[in-house]
Write a protein that holds these residues in place. Structure first.
Motif, PDB file in Angstrom:
ATOM      1  N   LYS A  63     -20.093 -16.926  14.028  1.00 40.74           N
ATOM      2  CA  LYS A  63     -21.163 -16.219  13.207  1.00 40.74           C
ATOM      3  C   LYS A  63     -21.570 -14.736  13.785  1.00 40.74           C
ATOM      4  CE  LYS A  63     -22.735 -20.345  14.380  1.00 40.74           C
ATOM      5  NZ  LYS A  63     -23.116 -21.480  14.797  1.00 40.74           N
ATOM      6  N   SER A  64     -22.332 -14.783  13.101  1.00 46.29           N
ATOM      7  CA  SER A  64     -22.499 -12.663  12.921  1.00 46.29           C
ATOM      8  C   SER A  64     -22.907 -12.689  14.371  1.00 46.29           C
ATOM      9  CB  SER A  64     -23.840 -12.405  12.089  1.00 46.29           C
ATOM     10  OG  SER A  64     -24.083 -11.489  12.579  1.00 46.29           O
ATOM     11  N   ASN A  65     -22.940 -11.419  14.917  1.00 47.42           N
ATOM     12  CA  ASN A  65     -23.543 -11.159  16.031  1.00 47.42           C
ATOM     13  C   ASN A  65     -24.580  -9.746  16.041  1.00 47.42           C
ATOM     14  OD1 ASN A  65     -22.051  -8.517  15.772  1.00 47.42           O
ATOM     15  ND2 ASN A  65     -21.655  -8.400  17.611  1.00 47.42           N
ATOM     16  N   LEU A  66     -24.914  -9.956  15.302  1.00 46.75           N
ATOM     17  CA  LEU A  66     -25.947  -8.752  14.493  1.00 46.75           C
ATOM     18  C   LEU A  66     -27.161  -8.935  15.133  1.00 46.75           C
ATOM     19  CD1 LEU A  66     -25.469  -7.708  10.879  1.00 46.75           C
ATOM     20  CD2 LEU A  66     -24.448  -7.154  12.611  1.00 46.75           C
ATOM     21  N   ALA A  67     -27.893  -9.939  15.159  1.00 48.60           N
ATOM     22  CA  ALA A  67     -29.179 -10.459  16.432  1.00 48.60           C
ATOM     23  C   ALA A  67     -29.274 -10.133  17.057  1.00 48.60           C
ATOM     24  CB  ALA A  67     -29.798 -11.847  15.949  1.00 48.60           C
ATOM     25  N   LEU A  68     -28.130  -9.926  18.160  1.00 48.98           N
ATOM     26  CA  LEU A  68     -28.614  -9.965  19.557  1.00 48.98           C
ATOM     27  C   LEU A  68     -28.182  -8.412  19.722  1.00 48.98           C
ATOM     28  CD1 LEU A  68     -25.877 -11.224  22.239  1.00 48.98           C
ATOM     29  CD2 LEU A  68     -25.260  -8.953  22.183  1.00 48.98           C
ATOM     30  N   ILE A  69     -27.171  -8.063  18.650  1.00 47.08           N
ATOM     31  CA  ILE A  69     -26.475  -6.237  19.153  1.00 47.08           C
ATOM     32  C   ILE A  69     -28.055  -5.241  18.663  1.00 47.08           C
ATOM     33  CG2 ILE A  69     -25.424  -3.748  17.350  1.00 47.08           C
ATOM     34  CD1 ILE A  69     -23.636  -5.929  19.664  1.00 47.08           C
ATOM     35  N   ASP A  70     -28.642  -6.161  17.724  1.00 42.98           N
ATOM     36  CA  ASP A  70     -30.218  -5.348  17.668  1.00 42.98           C
ATOM     37  C   ASP A  70     -30.748  -4.996  18.678  1.00 42.98           C
ATOM     38  OD1 ASP A  70     -29.352  -5.268  14.143  1.00 42.98           O
ATOM     39  OD2 ASP A  70     -30.490  -6.284  13.828  1.00 42.98           O
ATOM     40  N   TYR A  71     -30.885  -6.806  19.401  1.00 41.07           N
ATOM     41  CA  TYR A  71     -31.514  -6.235  19.904  1.00 41.07           C
ATOM     42  C   TYR A  71     -31.700  -5.865  21.499  1.00 41.07           C
ATOM     43  CZ  TYR A  71     -32.746  -7.894  25.719  1.00 41.07           C
ATOM     44  OH  TYR A  71     -33.692  -8.355  26.191  1.00 41.07           O
ATOM     45  N   VAL A  72     -30.222  -5.489  21.624  1.00 44.51           N
ATOM     46  CA  VAL A  72     -29.299  -4.133  22.880  1.00 44.51           C
ATOM     47  C   VAL A  72     -29.507  -3.191  22.469  1.00 44.51           C
ATOM     48  CG1 VAL A  72     -27.612  -3.904  24.274  1.00 44.51           C
ATOM     49  CG2 VAL A  72     -27.955  -6.306  23.372  1.00 44.51           C
ATOM     50  N   GLN A  73     -28.814  -2.915  21.165  1.00 40.49           N
ATOM     51  CA  GLN A  73     -29.033  -1.371  20.296  1.00 40.49           C
ATOM     52  C   GLN A  73     -30.844  -0.571  20.839  1.00 40.49           C
ATOM     53  OE1 GLN A  73     -28.147  -0.207  17.008  1.00 40.49           O
ATOM     54  NE2 GLN A  73     -28.655   0.762  16.858  1.00 40.49           N
ATOM     55  N   SER A  74     -32.237  -1.351  20.026  1.00 43.52           N
ATOM     56  CA  SER A  74     -33.408  -1.482  20.372  1.00 43.52           C
ATOM     57  C   SER A  74     -33.918  -1.033  22.208  1.00 43.52           C
ATOM     58  CB  SER A  74     -34.283  -2.388  20.040  1.00 43.52           C
ATOM     59  OG  SER A  74     -35.450  -2.045  20.259  1.00 43.52           O
ATOM     60  N   PHE A  75     -32.848  -2.473  22.511  1.00 36.44           N
ATOM     61  CA  PHE A  75     -33.444  -2.329  24.144  1.00 36.44           C
ATOM     62  C   PHE A  75     -32.635  -0.708  24.562  1.00 36.44           C
ATOM     63  CE2 PHE A  75     -32.810  -2.821  28.429  1.00 36.44           C
ATOM     64  CZ  PHE A  75     -33.123  -3.526  29.250  1.00 36.44           C
ATOM     65  N   LEU A  76     -31.642  -0.451  24.429  1.00 32.65           N
ATOM     66  CA  LEU A  76     -31.310   1.037  25.126  1.00 32.65           C
ATOM     67  C   LEU A  76     -32.086   2.219  24.121  1.00 32.65           C
ATOM     68  CD1 LEU A  76     -27.683  -0.541  25.154  1.00 32.65           C
ATOM     69  CD2 LEU A  76     -29.219   0.020  27.413  1.00 32.65           C
ATOM     70  N   ALA A  77     -32.218   2.057  23.323  1.00 28.38           N
ATOM     71  CA  ALA A  77     -33.023   2.983  22.675  1.00 28.38           C
ATOM     72  C   ALA A  77     -34.308   3.642  23.352  1.00 28.38           C
ATOM     73  CB  ALA A  77     -32.679   3.067  21.054  1.00 28.38           C
ATOM     74  N   ASP A  78     -34.536   2.678  23.289  1.00 26.63           N
ATOM     75  CA  ASP A  78     -35.864   2.430  23.834  1.00 26.63           C
ATOM     76  C   ASP A  78     -35.975   2.887  25.445  1.00 26.63           C
ATOM     77  OD1 ASP A  78     -37.317   1.510  21.671  1.00 26.63           O
ATOM     78  OD2 ASP A  78     -37.433  -0.692  22.713  1.00 26.63           O
ATOM     79  N   ARG A  79     -35.277   2.987  25.687  1.00 30.69           N
ATOM     80  CA  ARG A  79     -35.108   3.409  27.180  1.00 30.69           C
ATOM     81  C   ARG A  79     -34.652   4.495  27.542  1.00 30.69           C
ATOM     82  NH1 ARG A  79     -35.887  -1.268  27.152  1.00 30.69           N
ATOM     83  NH2 ARG A  79     -37.144  -2.576  28.696  1.00 30.69           N
ATOM     84  N   GLY A  80     -34.148   6.104  25.922  1.00 27.02           N
ATOM     85  CA  GLY A  80     -33.473   7.169  26.377  1.00 27.02           C
ATOM     86  C   GLY A  80     -31.707   7.175  26.301  1.00 27.02           C
TER      87      GLY A  80
END
Length: 386
Positions: free
Chosen positions: A20-37
């Motif tokens: 299956k696609s993993n894009l929902a998890l990647i979106d979450y992690v990408q946002s989590f990290l970007a929000d923290r600089g």
């Protein structure tokens, strides 16, 4: 631990079975990290349905990289007593698909990323998150060429596959192969006039077993492994369409897992020789018979000297004195092949919990992993040079 479990709950909720696609998890992690600089570099696959990422926080430099994969193995056909995609904490265990392999480690990584974003780092913290590891380390093969030009190679890489927080310095490499057997079809009432492709398969299997015997008797040995020699394994076999039709085609999926001292090319040559021996007797009567072998995927092994600097560093962070070698493959060999000092160390037991129904990781193991992350953070801030 509270933050790690909160993040783990989110991660388990994403059904990232490899098919299956993993894009929902990647979106979450990408946002989590970007929000923290963090500077985040997303690496999509050719289909657009999968992606990995590289991320970095802190000053320019080599730093340390933590590596995980996002996909998990299927739950179909397994007898789960709880929802596999909902974190369930029961006593000293946290249940859910991927808790051990390897979202527990990823959750601890992300909790560290949050803590790191609130202080000044002396050297960078780097993160690698891949896809399709469970189907032969496929994702990292597409991503690895982009590492240097995105976040740069680190001075050390820790791959968080489950080792019960022991420092693993080795695992075997693997190649997956497909063999197609071509015979001559016809009516089964006249079977001796034709060439049953499954007969070719049977002879080839016999020759493969001889290859295995040779590897076990005179090939390289490493007693640190449960199976101390290179292995050949047949996993799938198909052929034939009906009982009264002589099969003109069959297909086999097989693999070899090799110690570093056994060169892959040498093993492949042994397999090709086995195919030639199996096929030759049939060619006299059926000159168009064939065995076609396609090595369609491979990943490298890992073999790090026990006294290497990265091992000593990892032992200090994990607070363990020993080393181990694991039976399963990891992405570590790809980083090692780039000259990046790499070890494997993460919470949970692959043998005890990995890929099984009611998969779990113990809270003690997660606490040990969080402790390792805290010590790494101290090192990256200059508070500790251990």
């Amino acid at each position: 631990m509270t933050q790690t479990l909160d993040i783990l709950e989110r991660l388990i909720g994403f059904d990232t079975v490899s098919a299956k696609s993993n894009l929902a998890l990647i979106d979450y992690v990408q946002s989590f990290l970007a929000d923290r600089g963090f500077q985040v570099h997303r690496v999509p696959d050719a289909s657009g349905q999968k992606a990995g990422l590289f991320a970095v926080l802190g000053p320019v430099g080599k730093g340390v990289m933590l590596s995980a994969h996002s996909d998990v193995v299927p739950v179909t056909g397994q007898d789960w007593t709880r929802d596999p995609f909902r974190l369930s904490v029961d006593g000293a265990r946290a249940y859910g698909r991927g808790t051990t392999d390897m979202k527990g480690y990823l959750a601890s990584m992300l909790a560290l990323a949050d803590r790191a974003s609130k202080i000044t780092l002396r050297e960078p913290l780097k993160i690698a998150l891949s896809y399709d590891e469970e189907v032969g380390c496929v994702g990292i093969q597409h991503m690895i060429g982009k590492l240097e030009r995105t976040i740069g190679a680190p001075r050390a890489c820790f791959v968080g596959e489950p080792t019960e927080m022991q420092v693993a310095v080795g695992h075997k490499g693997k190649a997956a192969l497909r063999a197609v057997f071509l015979g001559q079809g016809g009516h089964s009432a006249l079977a001796p006039k034709f060439l049953n492709a499954l007969h070719i398969v049977g002879d080839f299997l016999a020759e493969l077993r001889k290859v295995q015997d040779t590897l076990a008797m005179v090939g390289a040995r490493d007693e640190a492994y449960d199976i101390p020699y290179s292995t050949v394994h047949v996993g799938q076999l198909s052929g034939g369409t009906a009982l009264n039709i002589v099969p003109d085609r069959a297909e086999m999926i097989f693999e070899y897992r090799h110690l570093p001292a056994d060169l892959p090319q040498d093993i492949l040559e042994r397999i090709q020789s086995a195919a030639s021996k199996a096929l030759t007797p049939f060619l006299r009567q059926f000159p168009h018979a064939a065995i076609e072998i396609d090595p369609y995927n491979a990943y490298p092994g890992l073999d790090v000297p026990a006294d290497a600097e990265v091992v000593v560093t990892a032992q200090g962070l994990a607070q363990t004195n020993g080393t181990t070698k694991v039976a399963f493959g990891t992405e570590a060999g790809f980083f090692d092949a780039l000259g990046i000092p790499t070890i494997v160390c993460g919470p949970g037991s692959m043998e005890g919990q990995g890929h099984k129904p009611d998969e779990f990781v113990t809270l003690d193991q997660l606490a040990l992993c969080d402790g390792m992350m805290d010590r790494l953070l101290s090192q990256l801030t200059g508070a500790s040079d251990s």
